[in-house]
Motif scaffolding. Structure first.
Motif: not given
Length: 130
Positions: A51-58
């Protein structure tokens, strides 16, 4: 004692954008890029394992768009406070409003400055811990 790194998943259908974002984030000593995925389906698969701490998405991608992945993440109790940064060429108010209504935490237009992305990640983590 080692400081825990901020774990980030990057989601973009452009291989060039994924690579640039991965390299930008990997240069930071306090950030670990868990994955750079070509679409949200691949990102969700990765998130089952780590599980990430942040998602960066288009936003615009095949199979599932950034709006859909944001909506899915927000409908899981355990994930509803996960910071989601949308980076998109769709800078109009209609897209921005939809992103925030679905639960995006930050909204950035392309092209963007590396420093802005890093500052957004750092501030979101500080807010979450704060």
């Amino acid at each position: 004692m080692a400081v825990a790194k901020i774990k980030v998943i990057v989601v973009d259908d452009s291989a060039v954008v994924r690579q640039v974002n991965r390299e930008t984030l990997a240069r930071e000593s306090d950030i670990e890029v868990l994955a750079a995925c070509p679409d949200p389906v691949a990102a969700l698969e990765k998130m089952r394992v780590q599980w990430p701490d942040v998602i960066v998405t288009d936003i615009e991608m095949p199979r599932m768009d950034g709006f859909e992945v944001t909506n899915l993440v927000r409908h899981h109790d355990i994930h509803q406070d996960l910071p989601i940064i949308m980076i998109t060429s769709r800078t109009g108010e209609k897209h921005r409003e939809r992103a925030f209504s679905l639960g995006a935490t930050q909204y950035m237009g392309k092209p963007f400055q590396e420093a802005e992305l890093l500052a957004n990640i750092e501030s979101l983590i500080a807010e979450k811990q704060g």
